[in-house]
Write a protein that holds these residues in place. Structure first.
Motif: not given
Length: 370
Positions: A91-95, A100-101, A129-132, A188-189
């Motif tokens: 459910v969180g993939i669209p976010v 990221m885009s 955007t990805v993982c620090g 995500v943030a």
């Protein structure tokens, strides 16, 4: 051995220091970014003999920033289970995708406008955007970034990720209507995995809501999975141009075969990263189905394996690599950095977090996050 030993000693002391500060301040602090800062301090304060840094340690430091770094990223794959994604992360993939885009569109553009190098812009975009830190360490050799650019990108992650870790739990509680909304926003943030987990743990403690911590962790791991696509994408982007005979004759070159380019430029350690994640997922699936991972490890034993490789080994290897980056970076290479990279990194963090916030609010109002 001198270089590897020096990097190991530096990261060991850094993790002990980070643990002491975390305990004293009650704020989660990762030893990995502390390692690069400690390495920078040792390199540039003449604490160590110049002869050691210039000759004896150089081969080991290079090994640490290449082979050990890649091994650490492969080990990170053991943290990621596709079952977690399927059960509570879809459910969180669209976010995640929208945030990221936005980051990958805005940060390179802002870096160019600010006059930063293309390599630094790529590191800032990937780390934000990805993982620090993990994403920066994976992308740095691919884009052939300098040690100075890597250090500046890591400093951005430390600075803005820490600010988010301290403030976003309170902000999320007031912005969002649901636990999935709060957890997805934290995941995500905020930049680094340890920072996300710290923020999630703080939220759980302050508001007595453990669900937010789990959702934040799954969202962050979903972001981490995109590393498997981002790194090959950067490799294709930074690959040397190959002119065909047609171009030499003045005729138009044939179009690039993206599938072939993806295979050609996908680094081996990314394949290892994906393979480790698939291995983790298969172990989880067999444990769920038969009560033992791969038919031979019970739940406790499998948890020990996953933790040993995905957390202990990956943390030690990435910490050693970051210490080596610091030990290889002289202060002269950092002169003239100025505030621009941090303005770009900070504004990029706001764009990523703001886009994620807007996407979450949309899903909440649509009744998807309940």
């Amino acid at each position: 051995m001198p270089g590897v030993g020096l990097a190991v000693a530096t990261t060991s002391a850094s993790f002990l220091s980070a643990a002491a500060f975390s305990s004293a301040l009650a704020i989660p602090l990762s030893g990995i970014p502390v390692s690069i800062l400690s390495g920078l301090a040792l390199k540039n304060t003449n604490v160590l003999p110049p002869s050691l840094m210039s000759s004896s340690a150089a081969p080991g430091l290079k090994l640490s920033t290449t082979t050990l770094l890649r091994a650490g990223i492969v080990c990170v794959g053991m943290k990621l289970s596709f079952l977690d994604l399927l059960t509570s992360g879809l459910v969180g993939i669209p976010v995640v995708v929208s945030a990221m885009s936005a980051g990958f569109l805005y940060i390179p553009w802002a870096s160019q406008k600010a006059g930063l190098s293309k390599e630094l812009g790529s590191l800032l975009a990937t780390g934000t955007t990805v993982c620090g830190v993990t994403a920066i360490t994976a992308a740095s050799p691919i884009v052939k970034a300098s040690k100075a650019d890597t250090a500046v990108a890591v400093a951005n992650v430390v600075a803005f990720g820490t600010l988010g870790m301290l403030s976003f739990p309170y902000l999320a509680h007031h912005l969002f209507l649901t636990s999935p909304g709060c957890g997805t926003f934290l995941g995500v943030a905020i930049h680094d995995t340890s920072q996300v987990l710290g923020a999630g743990a703080s939220y759980a403690q302050i508001y007595d809501n453990d669900a937010v911590l789990k959702i934040a962790a799954v969202t962050k791991l979903t972001r981490n999975l995109f590393l498997a696509g981002v790194v090959p994408g950067l490799a294709i982007q930074y690959a040397p141009s190959e002119k065909s005979g047609g171009e030499k004759d003045g005729t138009k070159a044939p179009p690039m075969n993206l599938a072939a380019s993806f295979v050609k430029y996908t680094p081996g350690f990314v394949l290892g990263f994906v393979g480790a994640s698939l291995f983790r997922s298969a172990g989880d699936a067999t444990l769920l189905h038969s009560g033992s991972a791969f038919g031979c490890l019970d739940g406790d034993a499998w948890k020990t394996v996953v933790s040993g490789v995905g957390t202990t080994a990956s943390t030690a290897l990435l910490g050693t690599a970051m210490a080596a980056v610091g030990l290889s970076t002289s202060k002269e290479s950092l002169k003239g950095v100025g505030a621009k990279p941090f303005l770009v990194g900070g504004s990029g963090a706001l764009v990523v977090g703001g886009t994620g916030c807007a996407a979450i609010k949309t899903l909440e109002y649509a009744g998807i996050f309940v």
